[in-house]
Design an enzyme around this catalytic site. Sequence first.
Site, PDB file in Angstrom:
ATOM      1  N   GLU A 124      -5.880 -11.044  -1.135  1.00  0.00           N
ATOM      2  CA  GLU A 124      -6.789 -10.815  -0.003  1.00  0.00           C
ATOM      3  C   GLU A 124      -8.239 -10.708  -0.482  1.00  0.00           C
ATOM      4  O   GLU A 124      -8.974  -9.800  -0.085  1.00  0.00           O
ATOM      5  CB  GLU A 124      -6.396  -9.527   0.747  1.00  0.00           C
ATOM      6  CG  GLU A 124      -4.955  -9.505   1.203  1.00  0.00           C
ATOM      7  CD  GLU A 124      -4.542  -8.192   1.874  1.00  0.00           C
ATOM      8  OE1 GLU A 124      -5.418  -7.416   2.288  1.00  0.00           O
ATOM      9  OE2 GLU A 124      -3.322  -7.944   1.974  1.00  0.00           O
TER      10      GLU A 124
ATOM     11  N   GLU B 134       0.805  -1.232   0.000  1.00  0.00           N
ATOM     12  CA  GLU B 134       0.000   0.000   0.000  1.00  0.00           C
ATOM     13  C   GLU B 134       0.838   1.282   0.000  1.00  0.00           C
ATOM     14  O   GLU B 134       0.644   2.159   0.839  1.00  0.00           O
ATOM     15  CB  GLU B 134      -0.952  -0.001   1.201  1.00  0.00           C
ATOM     16  CG  GLU B 134      -1.879  -1.203   1.226  1.00  0.00           C
ATOM     17  CD  GLU B 134      -2.798  -1.233   2.444  1.00  0.00           C
ATOM     18  OE1 GLU B 134      -2.648  -0.377   3.340  1.00  0.00           O
ATOM     19  OE2 GLU B 134      -3.680  -2.105   2.494  1.00  0.00           O
TER      20      GLU B 134
HETATM   21  C1  XIL Z   1      -6.449  -6.523   8.190  1.00  0.00           C
HETATM   22  C2  XIL Z   1      -6.800  -7.699   9.090  1.00  0.00           C
HETATM   23  O1  XIL Z   1      -7.681  -8.548   8.406  1.00  0.00           O
HETATM   24  C3  XIL Z   1      -7.421  -7.193  10.376  1.00  0.00           C
HETATM   25  O2  XIL Z   1      -7.579  -8.263  11.298  1.00  0.00           O
HETATM   26  C4  XIL Z   1      -6.584  -6.107  11.009  1.00  0.00           C
HETATM   27  O3  XIL Z   1      -7.264  -5.566  12.123  1.00  0.00           O
HETATM   28  C5  XIL Z   1      -6.283  -5.002  10.019  1.00  0.00           C
HETATM   29  O4  XIL Z   1      -5.663  -5.564   8.864  1.00  0.00           O
HETATM   30  N1  XIL Z   1      -4.788  -4.798   3.685  1.00  0.00           N
HETATM   31  C6  XIL Z   1      -3.843  -5.674   4.174  1.00  0.00           C
HETATM   32  C7  XIL Z   1      -4.198  -6.589   5.283  1.00  0.00           C
HETATM   33  O5  XIL Z   1      -2.750  -5.764   3.605  1.00  0.00           O
HETATM   34  O6  XIL Z   1      -3.093  -6.857   6.102  1.00  0.00           O
HETATM   35  C8  XIL Z   1      -5.325  -6.031   6.116  1.00  0.00           C
HETATM   36  O7  XIL Z   1      -5.699  -7.018   7.091  1.00  0.00           O
HETATM   37  C9  XIL Z   1      -6.487  -5.646   5.244  1.00  0.00           C
HETATM   38  C10 XIL Z   1      -6.087  -4.594   4.247  1.00  0.00           C
END
Ligand code: XIL
Length: 417
Positions: free
Chosen positions: A339, A233
Amino acid sequence: MSSSKTKILVVTLGIVLALVVIFSVYKAVDGDKDQQPSVTPTVAVDATTPTPDGDSGDGDDNGAGDDADGKEEFTGYPVRDTAEVLGTRLSERYKDCFYVGTCMKTEHLNDPNLVALVLEQFNSLTCENEMKPDALLNQMACMAEGEVTVVFPANTIKLLDWAKENGFAMRGHTLVWHSQTPDWFFREGFKSNGAYVDRETMLARMESYIQQVLEYCNTNYPGMFYAWDVANEVFSDNGDTFRDSPWYRIIGEDFVKYAFTYARKYAEEGTKLFYNDFNSYIPAKLNNIYMMAKSLQEEGLIDGIGMQSHLDISYPTAAMYLDAVERFSNAGFEVQITELDITTDANAAGHEKQAQLYNDIFSKLVIRDMATMINVTSVTIWGVNDGRSWRSYGDPLLFDDSLKPKASYYSVLQQEE
Ligand code: XIL
């Protein structure tokens, strides 16, 4: 006894015996019926669609029934029946295409039903939070040592050991990120109120952090990590500029190049290095990612683009999303969907729409011919079931609160090639 009395006795006994036999046969048939696997849909239908409260409505959660003590007796996994009836499961279905993964938190290991489901359906794993910098950086140790000190906590080790014991391939997530990275890591003396350090100090800290994390994994989990999200990011949400973060402010734009340089230096041979981001199908952001990744590629520092893919049924369209997959693939990058989750309305109609979008996406992802050059090597669904998702408000995953497969599960599983 008179012969008429004997006759009455024999007839009575006969009737009683007949009733007993009829009753036992009825019970046996009824009992069998309870044990039949439920008819499993071959298309996405609502047999498993939860009622709005998230329950499947059949009063039988997690395959458990009541035993004599009123305690829940474990009677098997509903999804196991599903896989058996359909003759396949996610990781098996896509074994010739790409890894199919999920993310887990260590605490999920306490739920045997979830564990069984993960073992059954997935062959790739990402720690949801346990390998992020705020999990591995220990402030007390850093302050005491006066240098970057990575400590893998028991919580992280437990999940990694479980993954290793069960033969999962893992994605490492994530090394350099603005979020879930303690602010003190950027400050003098690792003190919460210290001044921010200079560029050279921060580059040295970055190298030390990446070295320690990767060397720990190389030593303790050799061969387990097939990919690492090296930078996560980096661009702002609309894609116009770099995101404002301590990494960017202290080091400058080339912090990404240094992150990949160090990761390449310390990663195991064969581990693929990824740039990971969300909204990477939005044109401005796509261009920024593309340009930066191209220059890293020219220096041999990057292998692939991770598309987080936190989607909604209303945006983006499958076509827009898949255009980005193609664009990155055509530029010679491996693409990993890192994700994936798709929020929707939490009702049956919403679940059907969601199943359609999952279907549209997966159907294209398996096309890997030279004409389209789609080169997807891993697809991770960000979580196992709706209730445990970080976006649980939008029922975004393939399994419902009680771990039963949703329409989206069937739509993903039943792709034709
Ligand atoms: C999220 C997790 O799912 C949550 O449990 C945590 O509180 C916050 O992070 N982008 C990413 C992930 O790269 O690591 C994030 O995961 C969601 C957005």
